[in-house]
Enzyme design. Structure first.
Site, PDB file in Angstrom:
ATOM      1  N   HIS A  63       3.526   4.804   2.304  1.00  0.00           N
ATOM      2  CA  HIS A  63       2.855   3.925   1.350  1.00  0.00           C
ATOM      3  C   HIS A  63       3.869   2.752   1.104  1.00  0.00           C
ATOM      4  CE1 HIS A  63       0.016   7.245   0.234  1.00  0.00           C
ATOM      5  NE2 HIS A  63       1.089   7.814   0.639  1.00  0.00           N
ATOM      6  N   ARG A  65       2.554   0.238  -0.913  1.00  0.00           N
ATOM      7  CA  ARG A  65       2.166  -0.028  -2.156  1.00  0.00           C
ATOM      8  C   ARG A  65       1.536  -1.485  -2.498  1.00  0.00           C
ATOM      9  NH1 ARG A  65       1.942   5.113  -3.463  1.00  0.00           N
ATOM     10  NH2 ARG A  65       3.728   6.225  -4.131  1.00  0.00           N
ATOM     11  N   ASP A 306       5.648  10.359   4.722  1.00  0.00           N
ATOM     12  CA  ASP A 306       4.961  10.394   3.641  1.00  0.00           C
ATOM     13  C   ASP A 306       5.926   9.704   2.583  1.00  0.00           C
ATOM     14  OD1 ASP A 306       2.912  10.314   1.567  1.00  0.00           O
ATOM     15  OD2 ASP A 306       3.063  12.536   1.345  1.00  0.00           O
TER      16      ASP A 306
END
Lengths: 428, 314
Positions: A63, A65, A306
């Site tokens: 991620h 973001r 992750d």
């Protein structure tokens, strides 16, 4: 610009090589791989004697973001963290603000990443518009814009009908559906693995079944559809068994596991330390061992971090109110080498498969995950004889929510080379 | 008063206490029971010390019990009440506590809906932290006041059989009592519908019963838990009507317990839901004695912690 990497041990499962060779890079491309190459005039030489040269590592689940949550991480800080941790490519999940459910967001991410110029960033687009689980996205348009797969990560597609249609539709694109397997009607408001520890410490639990029923559902659908299904962050031993059975029955399915599910168990949460609040939750030791066995025997295809950055304030809270997620880009390579390879649970070759060959294949990145003449010069060079210690001060990520802080062991990234450029060298 | 042997800086849960520390708290509480019978119910033990009641969940009995306990020890007390929802909007728990600590309290008594919140406070706060109930996790002073009540009735805390009946899954009272009685070597039966009594509790040493009569047979103590309708009872059992039929304690069922058995309840009661009202008011019920003992037990806890160990920090 030419670069010659001399005397390194090349470990490339794709071309089944494990040998000492020299690698000549010309511009962004690998020009030659030979036992002995002499440097041309003006060519930079890296003496890799004693080092291991691998095809660039690919983290297929991160991620970054951006756009939307730049306080947690940006594409810039994310790719800095990636190359610092030895990753030449990352696939970023679509739960940004706005959601990556249309081509303009995909193209924005790619353009931003190109400007940063460190790691390759491959966006994973949403399966459903707004991650709402109702209507599928314009998958062909997203693929044309550069999306390498589709996922509603964080929000499992709860409608079996919708996941069926998504799997069917994307078959023509030859790109994977990446499922975050979690039956939200079972996991509900759960915080940690459901079992003795959740009961004793008074926290709502998430049953193993929340993951397993979706894994089973998707495998059953996939048996008929035969599209490309990838199950991400598998955490239970039963889920590993379901995937193992599916594979032995010839059903096309792949899977990844995170370093934290492979190396930590639920006992970590007994101090209510929010760094261990992750989804899926850390499971029992039996689950962890089942997962490690899946990595060992080939049931699990990849290790993906992750990488889920959050701000310090967001994590500095009551356990119940802190967000789920842990970062991993800057710890994965070292902790996996030290705890799985050095302990002889898996071979170095298998580690490279898990972290480069297989994720590149699953995401259909045809030029990546290999050290081959004429292909992009993405290389991860490891120094297995150097000690590492994971500490926050060294992080390039904006976040510090890493469950491996203070871990020490052997095996460091020495160089990260992306498109022929040395984007990270240890000692920097 | 003899306070050696109590080496806790905080009271986070029964889990952290040894059996002898539990005995010490109860012995200390015994002497404060006496204080509460005096005309002037006040001792100067905590004079000049400040106790903060930090309650993020509704509570009358626990909050007022701590308040009275602090005042009878001559401590200064401030009440800080906040609903969690307003906290979510604004200040974080950490900022709230740091703000309060800027006023140099010695002891913070916290009730919070999130399990582990008291422990979280200990990671940054200087004060002694007392858990007054955290989510479904622990409610140590409740288990201690229950233990004091049991000891007064039976003259001992060991060699007794106990049944806890009701919503075990969501009960911090059940957890703290289970842990306490295990430390004392007492067998604990947990009774309720399977959806509210996970079998995993057997791995913590309890015995699980789905039949009330079987669960309370020959036990010395029957501890009834409140049916927490606010927890969405409908998800765990079909109706109050069916729950009452299966798990309400009445005189007939209670007769299967040991001859001198007592009935307990942490309150507030749902009369004629989990407990027949005549039984709640009978001489076998020690429910009001529990409330009364809450003060002495909390005096003992505040007294033993004192906020002394943080004196250097101030």
């Amino acid at each position: 610009m030419k670069l010659l990497i001399k005397n390194g041990r090349l470990v490339d499962p794709h071309s089944r090589v494990d040998d000492t060779v020299d690698i000549q890079i010309d511009g962004s491309v690998i020009q030659n791989i030979q036992p002995r190459l002499e440097p041309e005039k003006g060519c930079r030489v890296i003496d890799a004697a004693g080092l291991v040269v691998c095809p660039g590592f690919v983290d297929m689940h991160v991620h970054l973001r951006e756009p939307g949550n730049e306080n947690k991480e940006t594409i810039q800080s994310g790719v800095e963290a990636a190359v610092h941790g030895g990753f030449t490519s990352v696939a970023c999940m679509p739960n940004t603000k706005p959601v990556n459910d249309n081509r303009s967001v995909t193209e924005y991410i790619i353009a931003r990443a190109r400007k940063c110029g460190l790691a390759n960033v491959f966006p994973v687009a949403a399966i459903s518009m707004g991650l709402e689980g109702k209507n599928i996205t314009e998958m062909a348009d997203l693929a044309a814009g550069g999306a390498v797969g589709f996922s509603d990560d964080g929000r499992c597609v709860m409608s079996a009908d919708l996941i069926r249609k998504a799997l069917e539709y994307c078959r023509m694109l030859d790109l994977p559906i990446i499922e975050h397997p979690e039956d939200h009607s079972i996991s509900g408001e759960g915080l940690v693995n459901e079992g003795l520890i959740s009961y004793k410490y008074g926290m709502r639990g998430i049953l193993n079944a929340a993951e397993e029923v979706i894994v089973a559902r998707d495998i059953i659908l996939q048996d008929r559809i035969r599209s490309r299904l990838h199950l991400t962050h598998i955490s239970t031993s039963r889920a590993v068994e379901l995937i193992r059975d599916a594979k032995s029955n010839g059903i096309p399915v792949t899977a990844d596991a995170t370093p934290h599910h492979l190396l930590l168990n639920e006992e970590k949460i007994t101090t209510y330390d929010t760094v261990y609040k992750v989804k899926p939750p850390l499971r029992t030791e039996a689950d962890r061992l089942g997962l490690v066995e899946g990595v060992r025997d080939g049931t699990i295809d990849c290790i993906a971090s992750d990488h889920a950055p959050h701000t310090r304030d967001e994590k500095d809270k009551e356990f119940e109110y802190a967000p789920f997620g842990a970062i991993g880009l800057e710890s994965t390579v070292s902790v996996i080498y030290d705890r799985l390879v050095r302990t002889r649970i898996i071979s170095l070759n298998r580690m490279v498969e898990l972290m480069s060959t297989n994720p590149a294949r699953i995401l259909n990145l045809k030029d990546r995950g290999q050290v081959t003449r004429g292909k992009p010069a993405d290389l991860t060079v490891l120094d297995l004889n150097r000690r590492f210690s994971i500490h926050e001060a060294a992080f390039r990520s904006k976040a510090n929510n890493c469950p491996f802080l203070k871990w020490e062991g052997m095996g460091k990234v020495a160089f990260t080379i992306v498109g022929g450029k040395v984007v990270y060298a240890s000692g920097d | 008063m003899e306070t050696s042997g109590f080496n806790q800086r905080h009271l986070l849960g029964i889990d952290h206490l040894s059996a002898s520390e539990i005995d010490l708290i109860l012995d200390t509480a015994d002497s404060f029971v006496e204080v509460s019978t005096r005309n002037i119910k006040k001792v100067p033990a905590l004079k000049g010390r400040t106790v903060v009641n930090l309650f993020f969940e509704n509570s009358t009995r626990t909050r007022s019990s701590f308040e009275i306990a602090a005042k009878r020890l001559s401590a200064d007390l401030i009440n800080f009440n906040s609903s969690v929802s307003s906290l979510k909007k604004g200040e974080s728990l950490k900022d709230t506590v740091l703000t309060l600590e800027a006023m140099n309290p010695h002891i913070i008594v916290i009730r919070h809906s999130a399990a582990g919140a008291p422990r979280y406070l200990t990671t940054f706060a200087r004060s002694c932290i007392v858990n007054a109930g955290d989510g479904f996790h622990e409610h140590p002073t409740q288990a201690l006041l229950d233990a004091l009540t049991i000891r007064q009735r039976f003259g001992k805390l060991r060699g007794l059989k106990i049944a806890v009946v009701g919503d075990i899954l969501h009960s911090r009272v059940a957890r703290s009592n289970l842990i306490l009685h295990q430390k004392m070597g007492n067998p604990v039966n947990l009774v309720g519908p399977p959806s509210l009594v996970p079998l995993e509790f057997e791995r913590m040493g309890a015995r699980v019963f789905y039949d009330l009569k079987a669960g309370v047979k020959d036990v010395d103590i029957v501890m009834m838990l409140r049916v927490q309708e606010e927890r969405g009872a409908g998800n765990y059992f079909p109706s109050i009507r069916e729950y009452r039929r299966l798990f309400e304690i009445n005189a007939e069922v209670f007769a299967t317990a040991a001859p001198d058995a007592i009935i307990m309840h942490p309150g507030p009661l749902n009369r004629d839901v989990e407990i027949e009202t005549s039984l709640a008011d009978s001489d076998r019920s020690v429910i009001l004695q529990q409330v009364n003992n809450g003060i002495a037990v909390r005096m003992a806890v505040l007294y033993l912690l004192k906020g002394e160990s943080n004196e250097a920090a101030h």
